[in-house]
Design an enzyme around this catalytic site. Structure first.
Site, PDB file in Angstrom:
ATOM      1  N   TYR A 236      -1.732  -0.394  10.562  1.00 46.56           N
ATOM      2  CA  TYR A 236      -1.696  -0.815   8.980  1.00 46.56           C
ATOM      3  C   TYR A 236      -0.769  -0.163   8.255  1.00 46.56           C
ATOM      4  O   TYR A 236      -0.087  -0.953   7.731  1.00 46.56           O
ATOM      5  CB  TYR A 236      -3.050  -0.342   8.705  1.00 46.56           C
ATOM      6  CG  TYR A 236      -3.112  -0.529   7.144  1.00 46.56           C
ATOM      7  CD1 TYR A 236      -3.738  -1.730   6.673  1.00 46.56           C
ATOM      8  CD2 TYR A 236      -3.183   0.529   6.133  1.00 46.56           C
ATOM      9  CE1 TYR A 236      -3.854  -2.191   5.299  1.00 46.56           C
ATOM     10  CE2 TYR A 236      -3.280   0.332   4.842  1.00 46.56           C
ATOM     11  CZ  TYR A 236      -3.548  -0.983   4.542  1.00 46.56           C
ATOM     12  OH  TYR A 236      -3.758  -1.123   3.050  1.00 46.56           O
TER      13      TYR A 236
ATOM     14  N   LYS B 157       1.989  -2.428   6.082  1.00 47.88           N
ATOM     15  CA  LYS B 157       2.241  -2.474   4.817  1.00 47.88           C
ATOM     16  C   LYS B 157       3.827  -2.303   4.395  1.00 47.88           C
ATOM     17  O   LYS B 157       4.446  -2.275   3.389  1.00 47.88           O
ATOM     18  CB  LYS B 157       1.403  -1.388   4.186  1.00 47.88           C
ATOM     19  CG  LYS B 157      -0.071  -2.063   4.148  1.00 47.88           C
ATOM     20  CD  LYS B 157      -0.213  -3.468   3.405  1.00 47.88           C
ATOM     21  CE  LYS B 157      -1.403  -3.899   3.230  1.00 47.88           C
ATOM     22  NZ  LYS B 157      -1.485  -5.176   2.537  1.00 47.88           N
TER      23      LYS B 157
ATOM     24  N   SER C 239       0.966  -1.206  -0.124  1.00 52.37           N
ATOM     25  CA  SER C 239      -0.088   0.012  -0.121  1.00 52.37           C
ATOM     26  C   SER C 239       0.935   1.362  -0.020  1.00 52.37           C
ATOM     27  O   SER C 239       1.985   1.038   0.616  1.00 52.37           O
ATOM     28  CB  SER C 239      -0.962   0.223   1.217  1.00 52.37           C
ATOM     29  OG  SER C 239      -1.410   1.326   1.396  1.00 52.37           O
TER      30      SER C 239
END
Length: 385
Positions: A289, A293, A274
């Site tokens: 998160y 990533k 991401s």
């Protein structure tokens, strides 16, 4: 006395005289001097003055002088919160393209995935679903891996319905993977796996190899995000997020790499990272998160080096904001996010899952044969501003 020594003694009185004119001698050591020390810091006389119109926007201002707008577009907002939905509440993803078959538009043959078997984790929905369809359209047999086997099996049934004359033979048992004179559409299967569980991953890979005979390519698309203020983030949920996003990527990648090495066969792995692995999204807080990533991005680079000797390429695709069914659900609950997000994207709009179809096909195919350890950002220019 040498000529050089005589020359030095002759010049010393003249040098002393010049020094005394530059630095006057004082009668006593305690005589006062007016000395101004030089500073390496450049200071403008008006910078600290309250009359300076820009003072409040500089570090000269006191914290109490802060204006309401300052930093407002580059900070997270703890008021933005989103919890990953339960399975029964998860929005359904739309099938973009279900038919695999011959193409009548010219392109490089190196983009073809004919005679290859690809595995896509998280393949029953979202980005994984669409990327899986891209691989089928490019000729690959496809194994969809997901917790939601019901939806994955629906996709398989839909594909078989659209291709009623598809030959179902096992390519791994046929010389060169083809039957002479028979056109065969790709074979699509569905498999259950909890990607964070080593035993479940091993079981799924064994099932896929038994069904398809081999694995050539892997796309690790299983993953999820949640928006919590870091201090308030429930620890158990954070562990689950890391288990899926990082452990799941690692377990499937190492499992497929081991299989390829045992076959002494080349292969390609694409990890779905991401843009959040390189930047901090605003205004929604999502520190775990983002960190997960970043881990995926560097894992891809590290394994690319480690497995280069085995002709296994590993790359990473880092999408920006993609308008998936889940993204729509998030925006439904936080309508202001749409304008905030798109205002920060140079192209001015979010991407669609279809925008990843070409990227994943390129990185899996022979068209990218000299590409490994790379990160391909598909983000509308978000991370370059």
């Amino acid at each position: 006395m040498s000529i050089c020594q005589a020359s030095r003694q002759a010049t010393r009185p003249a040098i002393r005289q010049r020094i005394s004119t530059i630095i006057p001698r004082h009668s006593t050591p305690s005589a006062p001097r007016s000395v101004r020390w030089l500073s390496s810091t450049s200071v403008r006389a008006s910078a600290g003055s309250k009359a300076d119109p820009y003072r409040s926007s500089s570090t000269a201002a006191a914290p109490s002088d802060k204006e309401a707008h300052e930093g407002s577009f580059s900070r997270t907002d703890r008021g933005v919160s989103f919890e990953y939905p339960a399975e029964q509440d998860f929005p359904r993803s739309q099938i973009v393209q279900g038919r695999g078959g011959p193409h009548f538009r010219r392109t490089l043959p190196s983009f073809s995935l004919e005679d290859k078997v690809a595995v896509v984790t998280g393949g029953a929905r979202g980005l994984g679903l669409v990327m899986g369809q891209a691989l089928v359209a490019s000729g690959a047999d496809l194994a969809l891996v997901d917790l939601n086997t019901h939806q994955a099996k629906e996709l398989v049934a839909n594909f078989e319905k659209e291709n009623p004359e598809s030959e179902g033979y096992n390519r791994a048992k046929i010389p060169n993977g083809k039957k002479s004179g028979v056109f065969r559409t790709p074979k699509v299967t569905a498999h259950y796996s909890d990607v964070a569980d080593p035993d479940s991953v091993t079981s799924a890979l064994s099932e896929i190899i038994k069904e398809h005979g081999k694995i050539d390519h892997l796309v690790t698309s299983a993953g999820f995000t949640e928006n919590y203020d870091a201090i308030a983030y429930p620890y158990e949920r954070m562990k689950k997020l890391w288990g899926v996003n990082v452990d799941g990527t690692y377990l499937f990648a190492t499992g497929v790499a081991k299989h390829l090495m045992e076959r002494n066969a080349p292969g390609s792995i694409v990890m779905i990272g991401s843009m959040s692995g390189a930047i901090v999204n605003v205004p929604q807080p999502q520190a775990p998160y983002n960190a997960s990533k970043a881990a995926v991005r560097h894992l891809a680079a590290s394994l690319a080096v480690e497995w280069a000797h085995a002709n296994i390429r590993v790359n990473c695709i880092s999408p920006g904001y993609m308008l998936t069914a889940l993204t729509r659900k998030i925006l439904d609950g936080n309508p202001d996010l749409k304008s905030q997000w798109t205002s920060l994207i140079p192209v001015g709009r979010m991407g669609r899952p279809e925008d990843l179809m070409g990227a994943v096909t390129f990185l899996l195919s022979d068209a990218s044969g000299y590409v490994t350890g790379a990160e391909l950002r598909v983000d509308g220019g978000y991370t370059v501003t």
